[in-house]
Design a protein around this motif. Structure first.
Motif, PDB file in Angstrom:
ATOM      1  N   GLU A 202       0.652  -1.787   0.325  1.00  0.00           N
ATOM      2  CA  GLU A 202       0.049   0.038   0.221  1.00  0.00           C
ATOM      3  C   GLU A 202       1.072   1.258  -0.533  1.00  0.00           C
ATOM      4  OE1 GLU A 202      -2.628   0.771   3.870  1.00  0.00           O
ATOM      5  OE2 GLU A 202      -3.985   1.431   2.287  1.00  0.00           O
ATOM      6  N   LEU A 206       0.546   4.426  -2.946  1.00  0.00           N
ATOM      7  CA  LEU A 206       0.054   5.635  -1.795  1.00  0.00           C
ATOM      8  C   LEU A 206       0.776   6.479  -3.015  1.00  0.00           C
ATOM      9  CD1 LEU A 206      -1.055   4.720   1.591  1.00  0.00           C
ATOM     10  CD2 LEU A 206      -2.412   5.783  -0.776  1.00  0.00           C
ATOM     11  N   GLN A 207       2.486   6.630  -3.976  1.00  0.00           N
ATOM     12  CA  GLN A 207       2.600   6.886  -4.497  1.00  0.00           C
ATOM     13  C   GLN A 207       2.898   7.600  -5.289  1.00  0.00           C
ATOM     14  OE1 GLN A 207       7.337   6.465  -3.483  1.00  0.00           O
ATOM     15  NE2 GLN A 207       6.737   5.242  -1.443  1.00  0.00           N
ATOM     16  N   ASP A 209       0.442   8.825  -9.206  1.00  0.00           N
ATOM     17  CA  ASP A 209      -0.720   9.602  -9.455  1.00  0.00           C
ATOM     18  C   ASP A 209      -2.221   8.825  -9.565  1.00  0.00           C
ATOM     19  OD1 ASP A 209       1.629  11.445  -9.953  1.00  0.00           O
ATOM     20  OD2 ASP A 209       1.739   9.970 -12.611  1.00  0.00           O
ATOM     21  N   ARG A 210      -2.182   7.626  -9.532  1.00  0.00           N
ATOM     22  CA  ARG A 210      -3.551   6.861  -9.735  1.00  0.00           C
ATOM     23  C   ARG A 210      -3.574   5.722  -9.339  1.00  0.00           C
ATOM     24  NH1 ARG A 210      -5.245   6.552 -15.785  1.00  0.00           N
ATOM     25  NH2 ARG A 210      -7.315   5.047 -16.240  1.00  0.00           N
ATOM     26  N   ILE A 211      -4.424   5.140  -8.965  1.00  0.00           N
ATOM     27  CA  ILE A 211      -4.378   3.635  -8.295  1.00  0.00           C
ATOM     28  C   ILE A 211      -6.133   2.860  -9.064  1.00  0.00           C
ATOM     29  CG2 ILE A 211      -4.768   2.441  -6.725  1.00  0.00           C
ATOM     30  CD1 ILE A 211      -3.535   4.247  -4.439  1.00  0.00           C
ATOM     31  N   GLU A 223      -8.768   5.014  -9.021  1.00  0.00           N
ATOM     32  CA  GLU A 223      -8.826   6.420  -8.456  1.00  0.00           C
ATOM     33  C   GLU A 223      -7.521   7.273  -9.004  1.00  0.00           C
ATOM     34  OE1 GLU A 223     -11.860   5.858  -4.619  1.00  0.00           O
ATOM     35  OE2 GLU A 223      -9.391   5.378  -4.171  1.00  0.00           O
ATOM     36  N   VAL A 224      -7.847   8.814  -8.882  1.00  0.00           N
ATOM     37  CA  VAL A 224      -6.771   9.973  -9.293  1.00  0.00           C
ATOM     38  C   VAL A 224      -6.228   9.883  -7.863  1.00  0.00           C
ATOM     39  CG1 VAL A 224      -6.036  11.414  -9.556  1.00  0.00           C
ATOM     40  CG2 VAL A 224      -7.686  10.100 -11.416  1.00  0.00           C
ATOM     41  N   VAL A 225      -4.796   9.696  -7.427  1.00  0.00           N
ATOM     42  CA  VAL A 225      -4.480  10.286  -6.528  1.00  0.00           C
ATOM     43  C   VAL A 225      -3.617  11.381  -5.780  1.00  0.00           C
ATOM     44  CG1 VAL A 225      -3.290   9.599  -4.249  1.00  0.00           C
ATOM     45  CG2 VAL A 225      -3.758   7.486  -6.103  1.00  0.00           C
ATOM     46  N   ARG A 226      -3.376  11.881  -7.167  1.00  0.00           N
ATOM     47  CA  ARG A 226      -2.273  13.053  -7.349  1.00  0.00           C
ATOM     48  C   ARG A 226      -2.605  13.575  -9.037  1.00  0.00           C
ATOM     49  NH1 ARG A 226       0.970   9.975  -5.766  1.00  0.00           N
ATOM     50  NH2 ARG A 226       1.122  10.140  -3.158  1.00  0.00           N
TER      51      ARG A 226
END
Ligand SMILES: Nc1ncnc2c1ncn2[C@@H]1O[C@H](COP(=O)(O)OP(=O)(O)OP(=O)(O)O)[C@@H](O)[C@H]1O
Ligand SMILES: [Mg+2]
Length: 227
Positions: A202, A206-207, A209-211, A223-226
């Motif tokens: 994980e 979490l690093q 841009d997108r998961i 999901e876009v994280v960044r």
């Protein structure tokens, strides 16, 4: 700019009663320079997906476009060339050639393509990977982290459009794991190299841009994280 687009991709292994639908109608696209993490339970279809993105296997149905080329419209020879030039693959167990030195392993894709090695590019990569003092070693004379750095060098040497990594840190301790991810991120950010990494970790996901989460061969979450 879209570097990768997959349309309604499915993969069935085997036939009849033993048939397994490993990938079930998956569609998404990836922008140039994006860092995407792919997560999901064991057997959910992550490696199958990565292999199809890299032209390693053929889908049962659906299409993969890399830089606007429909890669499965290519014949075997063209597909092999495409793979060598446009895809950098990194595996959990490195897949280095045991009888070749570090330098030979890294430059192999160029030699197979009858391309000359760009000495400056080679020495830049080797320096960034901190392998300058190991160039004449064989893979079994290296630590796990060093072997994985060699496989990153081999993946980068032909300036591929996309780097694909299947649990690249799955075999490493947390210090080496952190170093490998930092290197991949550095090439991703510095050279705008598109990076797609399968991981069970994980902290790594979490690093990104997108998961993208895969379950039962389908995209469960994207999901876009960044941004
Ligand atoms: N060559 C093959 N022949 C038959 N079935 C296969 C083959 N490769 C994979 N499968 C099946 O396809 C499904 C997806 O496998 P895949 O290797 O893509 O999963 P994964 O998400 O990468 O799992 P893991 O996290 O354990 O690596 C599994 O049910 C697996 O048993
Ligand atoms: Mg897998």
């Amino acid at each position: 700019m879209e570097i990768l687009k997959i349309d309604n991709l499915s993969k069935v292994y085997g036939k009849g009663e033993t048939a397994v639908k490993a990938l079930d109608d998956v569609s998404f696209s990836v922008k140039k320079g994006e860092f995407v993490a792919i997560i999901g339970p064991s057997g959910s279809g992550k490696s199958t997906l990565l292999h199809l993105l890299g032209g390693v296997d053929r889908p049962s149905s659906g299409k993969v476009f890399v830089d606007n080329t429909d890669i499965y419209s290519l014949n075997e020879t063209q597909l092999a060339i495409f793979r060598r030039r446009q895809i950098g693959l990194i595996y959990q167990f490195y897949n280095l050639i045991p009888v070749l030195t570090v330098e030979e392993n890294i430059t192999l894709p160029l030699l197979l393509d009858q391309h000359k090695v760009d000495k400056k590019q080679f020495s830049d990569i080797v320096k960034k990977l901190n392998l300058e003092n190991r160039l004449n070693h064989l893979p079994n004379q290296l630590s796990g982290g060093q072997q994985q750095r060699v496989s990153i060098g081999r993946a980068l040497i032909s300036n591929p459009a996309i780097m694909l990594a299947d649990e690249p840190t799955g075999n490493l301790d947390s210090k080496n794991s952190g170093e490998i991810i930092d290197l991949l991120k550095m090439f991703n950010k510095t050279f705008n190299q598109t990076l797609i990494v399968i991981t069970h970790d994980e902290r790594i996901a979490l690093q990104a841009d997108r998961i993208i989460a895969i379950e039962d061969g389908k995209v469960k979450k994207d999901e876009v994280v960044r941004p």
